[in-house]
Scaffold this motif. Structure first.
Motif, short mmCIF file in Angstrom:
data_model
loop_
_atom_site.label_atom_id
_atom_site.label_comp_id
_atom_site.label_asym_id
_atom_site.label_seq_id
_atom_site.Cartn_x
_atom_site.Cartn_y
_atom_site.Cartn_z
N LEU A 1 46.01 30.49 -4.01
CA LEU A 1 45.98 29.62 -5.20
C LEU A 1 44.75 28.72 -5.18
O LEU A 1 44.18 28.41 -6.23
N PHE A 2 44.35 28.31 -3.99
CA PHE A 2 43.14 27.49 -3.88
C PHE A 2 41.94 28.25 -4.42
O PHE A 2 41.03 27.67 -5.03
N ARG A 3 41.92 29.55 -4.24
CA ARG A 3 40.80 30.36 -4.73
C ARG A 3 40.72 30.36 -6.25
O ARG A 3 39.64 30.56 -6.81
N VAL A 4 41.85 30.14 -6.89
CA VAL A 4 41.83 30.01 -8.36
C VAL A 4 41.05 28.76 -8.74
O VAL A 4 40.19 28.79 -9.63
N PHE A 5 41.31 27.66 -8.04
CA PHE A 5 40.54 26.43 -8.27
C PHE A 5 39.05 26.68 -8.02
O PHE A 5 38.21 26.25 -8.80
N VAL A 6 38.74 27.38 -6.93
CA VAL A 6 37.33 27.65 -6.61
C VAL A 6 36.66 28.38 -7.76
O VAL A 6 35.59 27.98 -8.24
#
Length: 216
Positions: A158-163
Motif C-alpha cells: 500500500l505504501f507503494r501506492v503513495f509512492v
C-alpha cells in the motif's frame, strides 16, 4: 477548487470501500474509537498508539482494513490519469520499479503497468482481509501466528501506492484540491507503521524527503 468528500467517496468509481466492520463486534467498536480520535483533532502520533487494554492484533487489523479502503479510494479519484500509456511501468520515479508477484497467477516478479499493478494489489488485499483464517471476525478465534508478517506485506505494498501517486500524479492531486486530504492520510499511515515497526525503513526511501517535510 477544493475536493469535496463526495468526490473522494464517489460510489460510481471502480475503487471504493470493499470491507466494512460489522456493527456490534469488537472490531467495529475499535474502528469507531479510532475514527473518533481522528476527528477529535488529537495529534496523529497519539491517535495511532494502542489504547490501554486492547489487543495489538485487533488494533492492527482495524487499521489495515481502514488504510486499504482509504488508499483504494484515493487512487480511484485519480485512476483516470494513471493509464497504460502514461504509466506503462509501476514505478516511483526513475529509481524505483515495483514488480508484481502473488504466488498464484504471477509466481515470479513480473513487470506490470501501474493500473494493472493497482488492480492486482487491491484484489489481492481484498482476498486476504476477507479470509477468516487470516483476519478472523468471530469472537474467540485467534489470529494466525504470521498475522503481523501478512500485514507488513499488505502495508508495504500500500505504501507503494503513495509512492506512485506522489511522484507521478502529484499535479493531479493539487488540481483536484486533494493535497491536504492525501497528506493527512499519508501522515496517519506513516505514523502508524512507524509506531509498530511494520515496514522496513528501506521501503520508505522513495518518499524520505517529503516525509521529513510533512511528518514532523
Amino acid at each position: 477548487m477544493a475536493l469535496c468528500l463526495s468526490q473522494v467517496f464517489n460510489k460510481d468509481k471502480t475503487f471504493r470501500p470493499r470491507k466494512k466492520f460489522e456493527p456490534g463486534t469488537q472490531r467495529f467498536e475499535l474502528y469507531k474509537k479510532a475514527q473518533a480520535s481522528l476527528k477529535s483533532g488529537l495529534d496523529l502520533k497519539t491517535v495511532v498508539q494502542l489504547p490501554p487494554g486492547e489487543n495489538i492484533n485487533d488494533w492492527i487489523a482495524v487499521h489495515v482494513v481502514d488504510f486499504f479502503n482509504r488508499i483504494n479510494l484515493i487512487y480511484g479519484t485519480m485512476s483516470e490519469f494513471c493509464t497504460q500509456k502514461s504509466c506503462p511501468i509501476m514505478s516511483g520515479g526513475l529509481k524505483y520499479e515495483y514488480r508484481w508477484q502473488d504466488d498464484h497467477k504471477y509466481k515470479r516478479p513480473t513487470k506490470l503497468s501501474a493500473p494493472q499493478y493497482m488492480c492486482m494489489l487491491m484484489e489481492w488485499i481484498e482476498m486476504l482481509i476477507n479470509n477468516e483464517d487470516i483476519f478472523p471476525t468471530r469472537i474467540g478465534v485467534p489470529f494466525p501466528k504470521n498475522f503481523q508478517q501478512v500485514c507488513t506485506k499488505i502495508l508495504t505494498r500500500l505504501f507503494r501506492v503513495f509512492v506512485h501517486v506522489y511522484i507521478h500524479h502529484f499535479d493531479s492531486i493539487i488540481s483536484m484540491g486533494a493535497e491536504a486530504h492525501v497528506n493527512t492520510c499519508y501522515k496517519h499511515f506513516y505514523y502508524f507503521i512507524r509506531e509498530f515497526s511494520l515496514i522496513d525503513h528501506r521501503e520508505l526511501e522513495p518518499l524520505k524527503e517529503m516525509t521529513e517535510r510533512i511528518c514532523h
